[in-house]
Write a protein that holds these residues in place. Structure first.
Motif, PDB file in Angstrom:
ATOM      1  N   SER A  15      -4.299  -2.816   4.055  1.00  0.00           N
ATOM      2  CA  SER A  15      -3.453  -2.364   5.164  1.00  0.00           C
ATOM      3  C   SER A  15      -2.941  -0.960   4.972  1.00  0.00           C
ATOM      4  O   SER A  15      -2.540  -0.315   5.931  1.00  0.00           O
ATOM      5  N   GLY A  16      -2.915  -0.418   3.749  1.00  0.00           N
ATOM      6  CA  GLY A  16      -2.463   0.965   3.546  1.00  0.00           C
ATOM      7  C   GLY A  16      -0.957   1.057   3.659  1.00  0.00           C
ATOM      8  O   GLY A  16      -0.210   0.193   3.209  1.00  0.00           O
ATOM      9  N   ARG A  17      -0.498   2.127   4.333  1.00  0.00           N
ATOM     10  CA  ARG A  17       0.926   2.395   4.400  1.00  0.00           C
ATOM     11  C   ARG A  17       1.618   1.539   5.446  1.00  0.00           C
ATOM     12  O   ARG A  17       1.004   1.077   6.394  1.00  0.00           O
ATOM     13  N   ARG A  19       4.286   0.782   8.657  1.00  0.00           N
ATOM     14  CA  ARG A  19       4.394   1.466   9.941  1.00  0.00           C
ATOM     15  C   ARG A  19       5.357   2.640   9.884  1.00  0.00           C
ATOM     16  O   ARG A  19       5.198   3.633  10.588  1.00  0.00           O
ATOM     17  N   HIS A  22       3.649   5.821   9.140  1.00  0.00           N
ATOM     18  CA  HIS A  22       2.935   6.420  10.260  1.00  0.00           C
ATOM     19  C   HIS A  22       3.889   7.180  11.170  1.00  0.00           C
ATOM     20  O   HIS A  22       3.518   8.179  11.768  1.00  0.00           O
ATOM     21  N   SER A  33      -3.789   7.041   1.572  1.00  0.00           N
ATOM     22  CA  SER A  33      -3.150   5.739   1.518  1.00  0.00           C
ATOM     23  C   SER A  33      -2.299   5.623   0.263  1.00  0.00           C
ATOM     24  O   SER A  33      -2.458   6.367  -0.695  1.00  0.00           O
ATOM     25  N   TRP A  71      -7.802  -3.799   7.450  1.00  0.00           N
ATOM     26  CA  TRP A  71      -8.365  -2.457   7.285  1.00  0.00           C
ATOM     27  C   TRP A  71      -8.579  -1.790   8.636  1.00  0.00           C
ATOM     28  O   TRP A  71      -8.271  -0.612   8.813  1.00  0.00           O
ATOM     29  N   SER A  74      -5.239  -0.753  10.115  1.00  0.00           N
ATOM     30  CA  SER A  74      -4.698   0.404   9.411  1.00  0.00           C
ATOM     31  C   SER A  74      -5.374   1.684   9.866  1.00  0.00           C
ATOM     32  O   SER A  74      -4.706   2.688  10.162  1.00  0.00           O
ATOM     33  N   ARG A  78      -3.737   4.711  12.076  1.00  0.00           N
ATOM     34  CA  ARG A  78      -3.766   6.046  11.485  1.00  0.00           C
ATOM     35  C   ARG A  78      -4.373   7.062  12.461  1.00  0.00           C
ATOM     36  O   ARG A  78      -3.895   8.187  12.565  1.00  0.00           O
TER      37      ARG A  78
END
Length: 266
Positions: A15-17, A19, A22, A33, A71, A74, A78
């Motif tokens: 999922s990375g960072r 919300r 962002h 990430s 993924w 995310s 992004r």
């Protein structure tokens, strides 16, 4: 319960960072990430391998579906944040150009100054600054004012800037007023996007809650002794239900995101 926890861990890694990160991109875009790709890939592969050893094939497929949709979400969010950041940079560049033009600077000089200002603090990685530099160079050499398609400038506003510049050169109209109309259009579009996204916050939150409800149901069944985890990870019909359930949840999340995008871009 262990395969489910490992599947959730794989999804978090993909999922990375969060919300909030962002939202910070509107101030300073950071494309990396929180977990580097070279580290995330082996961890995810090892996690899926552990799920296969503990729970079998069905939990691996379900974990892969969950990680894949995480993924995709995310990357999708992004890209939305990058477009918003690009639009904000373009608004800043137009403001700088209009300010230079209003004090009598030639269009090429105004474009060059805006490019230099946009490059400050971005280490030359701003696509807006790069496109402005191209425009300034072509104007100084007497070339046609167009925007390269490979310069990362797929926004329709860039075509409007080129048309405004060409119109000012051809008919002697003040470029500052034409660019001001382009800037006003961008401001209105940004306001519409912000209002629409704020209005869709509730439905998006509902979709997220509905996606989590199956996990809560599994936890409740496990607590009451129904043993849904053992059934879902035991193969046979339970494994089929696990894969089908994960696929439906992933499809629902992707579908809700697509619906939101259509409302915004309409």
């Amino acid at each position: 319960m262990t395969p489910v926890l490992l599947a959730l861990a794989c999804a978090v890694l993909w999922s990375g960072r969060p919300r909030a990160a962002h939202r910070l991109q509107r101030i300073r875009l950071a494309s990396r990430s929180s977990v580097p790709a070279l580290v995330r890939w082996p961890i995810v592969v090892l996690g899926l391998g552990a799920v296969a050893v503990i729970g079998g094939v069905a939990p691996v497929i379900a974990a892969g579906i969950v990680a894949g949709v995480a993924w995709w979400l995310s990357r999708h969010r992004r890209r939305i944040a990058e477009r918003a950041h690009h639009r904000d940079e373009l608004l800043t560049a137009l403001t700088l150009m209009i300010a230079e033009l209003s004090v009598g600077a030639p269009p090429a000089r105004a474009c060059s100054v805006a490019a230099q200002e946009m490059s400050t603090g971005t280490d030359g990685r701003s696509t807006v600054a790069a496109a402005l530099s191209v425009l300034a160079g072509r104007a100084e050499l007497g070339g046609t004012i167009v925007v390269d398609a490979d310069a990362g400038t797929d926004d329709e506003s860039w075509n409007r800037i080129a048309i405004a510049w060409q119109t000012a050169d051809r008919y002697g109209l003040p470029l500052a007023e034409l660019l001001d109309s382009v800037r006003a259009d961008l401001v209105e579009r940004r306001g519409f996007d912000d209002r629409t996204r704020a209005g869709l916050a509730g439905p998006r939150a509902t979709a997220s809650v509905l996606a989590v409800l199956p996990l809560l149901g599994i936890a409740l069944g496990q607590a009451t002794g129904a043993r849904p985890v053992q059934i879902l990870t035991g193969g046979g019909l339970g494994g089929v239900l696990l894969v089908v359930g994960a696929s439906l949840v992933a499809a629902g999340l992707v579908w809700s995101e697509r619906i939101s995008d259509k409302v915004i871009t309409r």
